[in-house]
Each structure stands twice: as C-alpha cells, then as structure tokens.
Design an enzyme around this catalytic site. Sequence first.
Site, short mmCIF file in Angstrom:
data_model
loop_
_atom_site.label_atom_id
_atom_site.label_comp_id
_atom_site.label_asym_id
_atom_site.label_seq_id
_atom_site.Cartn_x
_atom_site.Cartn_y
_atom_site.Cartn_z
N GLY A 172 -5.06 7.45 -9.62
CA GLY A 172 -6.13 8.03 -10.68
C GLY A 172 -7.59 8.27 -10.12
N GLU A 212 -1.55 3.01 -12.15
CA GLU A 212 -1.03 2.28 -10.96
C GLU A 212 -0.55 3.20 -10.09
OE1 GLU A 212 -2.16 -0.76 -9.36
OE2 GLU A 212 -1.16 0.28 -7.84
N THR A 229 -2.83 -6.24 -5.46
CA THR A 229 -2.81 -7.00 -4.39
C THR A 229 -2.36 -8.51 -4.65
OG1 THR A 229 -5.14 -5.98 -3.62
CG2 THR A 229 -4.36 -8.07 -2.65
N THR A 288 -10.92 -11.30 8.53
CA THR A 288 -12.30 -11.70 8.34
C THR A 288 -12.88 -10.94 7.38
OG1 THR A 288 -12.45 -9.44 9.79
CG2 THR A 288 -12.57 -11.43 11.31
N HIS A 336 -1.79 -43.65 -15.76
CA HIS A 336 -1.43 -44.33 -14.38
C HIS A 336 0.13 -44.02 -14.26
CE1 HIS A 336 -1.75 -47.11 -11.03
NE2 HIS A 336 -0.58 -47.70 -11.55
P1 FAD Z 1 -6.35 -5.98 -6.85
O1 FAD Z 1 -5.26 -6.72 -7.27
O2 FAD Z 1 -6.34 -5.30 -5.54
O3 FAD Z 1 -5.56 -4.36 -7.58
C1 FAD Z 1 -6.00 -3.25 -7.47
C2 FAD Z 1 -4.90 -2.39 -7.93
O4 FAD Z 1 -5.58 -1.15 -7.90
C3 FAD Z 1 -3.96 -2.15 -6.56
O5 FAD Z 1 -2.54 -2.41 -7.18
C4 FAD Z 1 -4.01 -0.77 -6.20
O6 FAD Z 1 -2.99 0.11 -5.90
C5 FAD Z 1 -4.60 -0.22 -7.42
N1 FAD Z 1 -5.48 1.12 -7.31
C6 FAD Z 1 -6.60 1.28 -6.55
N2 FAD Z 1 -7.00 2.65 -6.65
C7 FAD Z 1 -6.29 3.18 -7.51
C8 FAD Z 1 -6.10 4.65 -8.02
N3 FAD Z 1 -7.27 5.34 -7.90
N4 FAD Z 1 -5.48 4.66 -9.04
C9 FAD Z 1 -4.36 3.86 -9.41
N5 FAD Z 1 -4.46 2.76 -8.99
C10 FAD Z 1 -5.24 2.29 -8.04
N6 FAD Z 1 -6.98 -14.88 -5.11
C11 FAD Z 1 -7.00 -16.05 -5.91
O7 FAD Z 1 -7.42 -16.28 -6.93
N7 FAD Z 1 -5.82 -16.98 -5.46
C12 FAD Z 1 -5.20 -17.05 -4.30
O8 FAD Z 1 -4.39 -17.65 -3.98
C13 FAD Z 1 -5.36 -15.73 -3.48
N8 FAD Z 1 -4.62 -15.48 -2.85
C14 FAD Z 1 -4.74 -14.23 -1.84
C15 FAD Z 1 -3.86 -14.07 -0.58
C16 FAD Z 1 -4.07 -12.86 -0.02
C17 FAD Z 1 -3.22 -12.80 1.34
C18 FAD Z 1 -5.01 -11.93 -0.31
C19 FAD Z 1 -5.04 -10.79 0.45
C20 FAD Z 1 -5.72 -11.95 -1.40
C21 FAD Z 1 -5.73 -13.09 -2.25
N9 FAD Z 1 -6.63 -13.60 -3.28
C22 FAD Z 1 -6.39 -14.69 -3.89
C23 FAD Z 1 -7.20 -12.54 -3.79
C24 FAD Z 1 -6.92 -11.87 -4.96
O9 FAD Z 1 -5.47 -11.24 -4.70
C25 FAD Z 1 -7.56 -10.93 -5.53
O10 FAD Z 1 -9.09 -11.46 -5.68
C26 FAD Z 1 -7.19 -10.12 -6.84
O11 FAD Z 1 -5.84 -9.50 -6.55
C27 FAD Z 1 -8.28 -9.11 -7.14
O12 FAD Z 1 -7.89 -8.43 -8.51
P2 FAD Z 1 -8.27 -6.79 -8.76
O13 FAD Z 1 -7.39 -6.78 -10.08
O14 FAD Z 1 -9.64 -6.77 -8.70
O15 FAD Z 1 -7.63 -5.88 -7.56
P1 NAI Z 2 -13.31 -15.05 4.32
O1 NAI Z 2 -14.56 -14.36 3.95
O2 NAI Z 2 -12.84 -16.07 3.45
O3 NAI Z 2 -13.25 -15.56 5.67
C1 NAI Z 2 -13.61 -14.60 6.96
C2 NAI Z 2 -13.77 -15.51 7.96
O4 NAI Z 2 -14.03 -14.56 9.33
C3 NAI Z 2 -15.22 -16.14 8.03
O5 NAI Z 2 -15.16 -17.39 8.39
C4 NAI Z 2 -16.25 -15.21 9.10
O6 NAI Z 2 -17.19 -16.02 9.58
C5 NAI Z 2 -14.99 -15.05 9.91
N1 NAI Z 2 -15.42 -13.97 10.91
C6 NAI Z 2 -15.92 -12.81 10.62
N2 NAI Z 2 -16.21 -12.01 11.69
C7 NAI Z 2 -15.71 -12.60 12.56
C8 NAI Z 2 -15.42 -12.27 13.82
N3 NAI Z 2 -15.96 -11.14 14.54
N4 NAI Z 2 -14.85 -13.21 14.78
C9 NAI Z 2 -14.81 -14.35 14.51
N5 NAI Z 2 -14.70 -14.59 12.85
C10 NAI Z 2 -15.04 -13.92 12.13
O7 NAI Z 2 -12.17 -13.88 4.23
P2 NAI Z 2 -10.49 -13.86 4.44
O8 NAI Z 2 -10.06 -15.10 4.85
O9 NAI Z 2 -10.17 -12.40 4.95
O10 NAI Z 2 -10.40 -13.67 2.77
C11 NAI Z 2 -10.55 -12.50 1.97
C12 NAI Z 2 -10.88 -12.85 0.56
O11 NAI Z 2 -9.51 -13.24 -0.19
C13 NAI Z 2 -11.80 -13.86 0.37
O12 NAI Z 2 -12.91 -13.64 -0.25
C14 NAI Z 2 -10.78 -14.78 -0.63
O13 NAI Z 2 -11.49 -15.01 -1.94
C15 NAI Z 2 -9.64 -14.11 -1.09
N6 NAI Z 2 -8.59 -14.95 -0.83
C16 NAI Z 2 -8.46 -15.90 -1.74
C17 NAI Z 2 -7.43 -16.96 -1.54
C18 NAI Z 2 -7.49 -18.25 -2.49
O14 NAI Z 2 -8.07 -18.09 -3.64
N7 NAI Z 2 -6.75 -19.16 -2.14
C19 NAI Z 2 -6.47 -16.98 -0.74
C20 NAI Z 2 -6.55 -15.56 0.39
C21 NAI Z 2 -7.56 -14.70 0.03
#
Ligand code: FAD
Ligand code: NAI
Length: 462
Positions: free
Chosen positions: A115, A33, A41, A267, A441
């Site tokens: 890595g 990491e 993330t 987006t 309930h």
């Molecule tokens: P990541 O969590 O992206 O982890 C990848 C890790 O790999 C990172 O720490 C990075 O630093 C590391 N890495 C990358 N390249 C290298 C390298 N070459 N060497 C060493 N380390 C490296 N999903 C949900 O299910 N529920 C939610 O409520 C939710 N909320 C979200 C809110 C936000 C604002 C965002 C941005 C995302 C959210 N997501 C949510 C999506 C969720 O965070 C991701 O689907 C999830 O983190 C993916 O897990 P992952 O292990 O594939 O990758």
């Molecule tokens: P998203 O794919 O959910 O939504 C992006 C939105 O932007 C879409 O509605 C799309 O039509 C719109 N869009 C694209 N281009 C545009 C433009 N030029 N102008 C106006 N609108 C435009 O992507 P988002 O919200 O960025 O989330 C990314 C990922 O993170 C998602 O795939 C989601 O799975 C994950 N995530 C999950 C959460 C959860 O599970 N609660 C919370 C936050 C993120």
Amino acid sequence: MASYDVIVIGSGPGGYVCAIRCAQLGLKTACVEGRETLGGTCLNVGCIPSKALLHASHQLHEAEHNFAAMGLKGAAPKVDWAQMQSYKSDVIGQNTKGVEFLFKKNKIDWLKGWGSIPEAGKVKVGDDVHEAKNIVIATGSDVATLPGVEIDEKLVVSSTGALELPKIPKKMVVIGAGVIGLEMGSVYARLGTEVTVVEFLDHITPGMDAEVSKTFQRILKKQGLSFIMGAAVQGVETTKTKAKVTYKLRKDDSEATLDADVVLVATGRKPYTDGLGLEALGVTMSPRGQVETDAHWSTNVKGIYAIGDCIDGPMLAHKAEDEGMAVAETIAGQAGHVNYGVIPGVIYTSPEVANVGQTEEQLKDAGHAYKVGKFSFMGNGRAKANFAAEGFVKILADANTDRILGAHIIGPMAGDLIHEIAVGMEFGAAAEDIARTCHAHPTYSEAVREAALACGDGPIHS
Ligand code: FAD
Ligand code: NAI
C-alpha cells in the site's frame, strides 16, 4: 474502489489487532498486507518461529542434561533438523491462518498487496485506490545493516536467515548481544553449534538491570556461549563456504578475526516505511526514521495515525498491540490509552529473563529513594524439583511508600511471573500487597511473593 472508516497498512501485531478492535467498535475496516500471509514480522519471521526453535532446543537440552537424573534413561533424542523446521513452519501456519480467520469473523477486508498513501484519505494498493476516513500506518521494522557487513542470508544472515538455515552450523559468530543474538545464539548452542557473541558494549542486553545482566551472562557462559565484549565489528569477509569477522577491541584498538560457518547480524532493527509516500505527504519523521506521532498516535497530517515498530518506543509485539487497540478506540471516539511505564520485556532463553518498570540504575540516576527485595530460586521448592533453581526475583519499591517501581526476574517462567507485578503496578500496588496475597504452593510464583516479603520484614525461605 471501496470506501472505509479505517484502512490499516500492515498486518503485524500492531496492524491486525488494530483492525480487529476497529471492527469490534463498528468501524468498516480493511487491512493492507504485502506478504503472502498475515501476522507481520512477529508471526512469520519473529516472535513465533523463534519461540518454536527455542522450545524444541530446550527440550533437547532437558533430555540431554536432566532426564537421567529423574530416572528417565535411554539415548537422548537425535536432532532431525528438517523436521524441526517443519514443526516451526507448522506453528507459523497455524498462527497466520488464525489471523486470517479472525479477519473473516470480524468482516475485515484483506487488501492484498503493498500500500501507499497518494493523498490524505486515500490508500493505493496495486491499481486500486480506496477511500479511508482514517489511515493507520503499522508497517513495522526491518533489519538494520552494519557498515562493512553485507547480509546475503546464506553465510551472513539476519534473524530471518537464522530461523531457516539449511543445516546446523559448526561455528557461528553472533554480532550483538541483544535479544535476537542471545535467543538465536541459545538455540544453536543447544543444538551443538560453537557460538561466539561479539558485543560492542562491556555488558550484554543494554538497558537491562545490571545485576540481572551480569547473572544472565554468567549463566549463558556456563551453557557454552563465548563472549568477546567491548569489540566493534569492522567487517565480514566471505568465501564460498566460510566467513571471517574482523573486530576491534575498544580498550586498545587491537584488531582480531574470527572464522565462522555462519555469521548472525543482530545489531538492532530500523523502522520500515519504504514506498508509503510519506515524504510527499509531508508526514514528519524523526532523525531515526520513525514516524512522529502525538500522544494519540496521530501524525501531523489529519486522519493519518501510526503505531508499533515504525514509531518511537520499544520494538515489541505487545507494545504494538496495545497501541493498535488504543488508536482504534481513539478513532472510535473513546479514550485509548497505553501505560508506557508498565510494558514488560521478556527474553525467552532458558532461564527466561523478564523486566517491568525501572531498573536499579535508572532509580539511582533519578535520585529516587528505593529499597530492594530479592529472592533466589534456590529457595523455591518447585524450581529445585524442576532443575530450574538458577536465578532470582528482584523487586524495587519506593523506600517511603513501598509502591512497586520495577521488577526484574531471571529464572523459570520469568516471562509469565512478571505479569503479577505488571498488574500490581497498574493498580499502584505496594510490595506489601503482593506479600500479603496467598500464593499457591509449590509454584514459581512463591518466589515473587518472597521477593515482595524481602521488601518488608524479610522472606521466609532464605
Ligand atoms: P510488523 O510485525 O513488522 O508488521 C508490519 C507488516 O507490515 C509486515 O507484515 C509488512 O509486510 C507489512 N507492510 C510494510 N509495509 C507495507 C506496505 N506498504 N503495504 C502493505 N504491507 C506493508 N517481540 C516480542 O514482543 N516478543 C518476541 O518474542 C519477539 N521476538 C522477535 C524475534 C525476532 C527474530 C524478531 C525479528 C522480532 C521479534 N520481536 C519480538 C519483535 C516483534 O516482532 C515486533 O516488535 C513486532 O512484530 C512489531 O509489530 P508491528 O505490527 O509494528 O510490525
Ligand atoms: P538489540 O538492540 O536488542 O541489540 C543489539 C546489540 O548489538 C546491542 O547490544 C548493541 O550494543 C550491539 N551492537 C551494535 N552495533 C554493534 C557492533 N558494530 N559490533 C558489536 N555489537 C554491536 O537488537 P536485536 O537483538 O537485533 O533486536 C532488535 C529488536 O527486536 C529489539 O529491539 C527487540 O525489542 C526485538 N526483539 C524482541 C524479542 C523479545 O521480546 N523476546 C526477541 C527478539 C527481538
């Protein structure tokens, strides 16, 4: 140089869960990491910090809107933004430290640094090259940028910047009415920001059951969020303190602008595999930049696997986790499996929105004969007592066999309620199985049972 059975690259929910499962199965495991803290993330800049801010801002909303009616009088709390940020950081710290503890407990080596894979069977971190019988790529995803929009994480922010703004903005424009836009938009709207969401499509949350999506947008509007639909953002210009968003309406190509203190670009996200050296290794990538894998998460190069956000499928933490466990079991010679038909999705706004399985639109398109059982939270005593009676539970079941095909919930604790249906679907349950199960309930879960009853002879309380 050390030698391992498995080296996992990336410690997000995919990577760290995979590493722990590998260790539990007796494999000598390391996880690479590059961040300062483990958890990816999700724990550092995603799921966990966003949920902390959603929780805090929801508590404020409750105090402002519902306390007085319950006889809890007095001034509503004032927002101390610095303290809210520090609460959020504390929650992140507890979680990332938790993963560090689990690594130690399971004797997993954390190889600190970025890595790369110089050749199959080898992982390079800094100047060290380690040997690995199996390599799992779990490098996750990164923010997808938009043409004409430069993210500076000050005036024009991604979700990462939106989680740590120096102050609560007066006006925010959110580009994209997807999950991030609506969760973070809700946080700031509740904290007093004027939030306008600009969305390319004519509906919010693409892919969601249309009936739920419409209800969701109506509720968000009532909560003060404004929407400009069918609008493609053309670009964002910034001065020292302000941003101007230009968008074009798709229906007539007319252009307009919006001023903001902060613009959130939400987006979508893109797979992140930079610097791994996959091209030189000949690992097949999809046109969308995802690592291509077979049904066992193996790439085309023997001994190299990939999971989570950097491969195909929904970008969700629990999907990554399930793949992490399954690939570990596969590497250990077991039969790892993920049921992609039963992966819940949750939006943690208030009310929450949750889904599992197919939408009504998907069933219609497939020509599948289905029936709908729906129940409003207005008929649920607990929801009424808790000022949470907005929304409904909708269950879709096969018209002939009654087998549950999907469920969509908008309402209180929807993200927890959905799992009753998910477990049911894993067991091939019919709606009647849920309907005949005694539900305590007064609970929100009774609304799920009533929706299941609505698939048969009818609900009791509507
Ligand atoms: P990541 O969590 O992206 O982890 C990848 C890790 O790999 C990172 O720490 C990075 O630093 C590391 N890495 C990358 N390249 C290298 C390298 N070459 N060497 C060493 N380390 C490296 N999903 C949900 O299910 N529920 C939610 O409520 C939710 N909320 C979200 C809110 C936000 C604002 C965002 C941005 C995302 C959210 N997501 C949510 C999506 C969720 O965070 C991701 O689907 C999830 O983190 C993916 O897990 P992952 O292990 O594939 O990758
Ligand atoms: P998203 O794919 O959910 O939504 C992006 C939105 O932007 C879409 O509605 C799309 O039509 C719109 N869009 C694209 N281009 C545009 C433009 N030029 N102008 C106006 N609108 C435009 O992507 P988002 O919200 O960025 O989330 C990314 C990922 O993170 C998602 O795939 C989601 O799975 C994950 N995530 C999950 C959460 C959860 O599970 N609660 C919370 C936050 C993120």
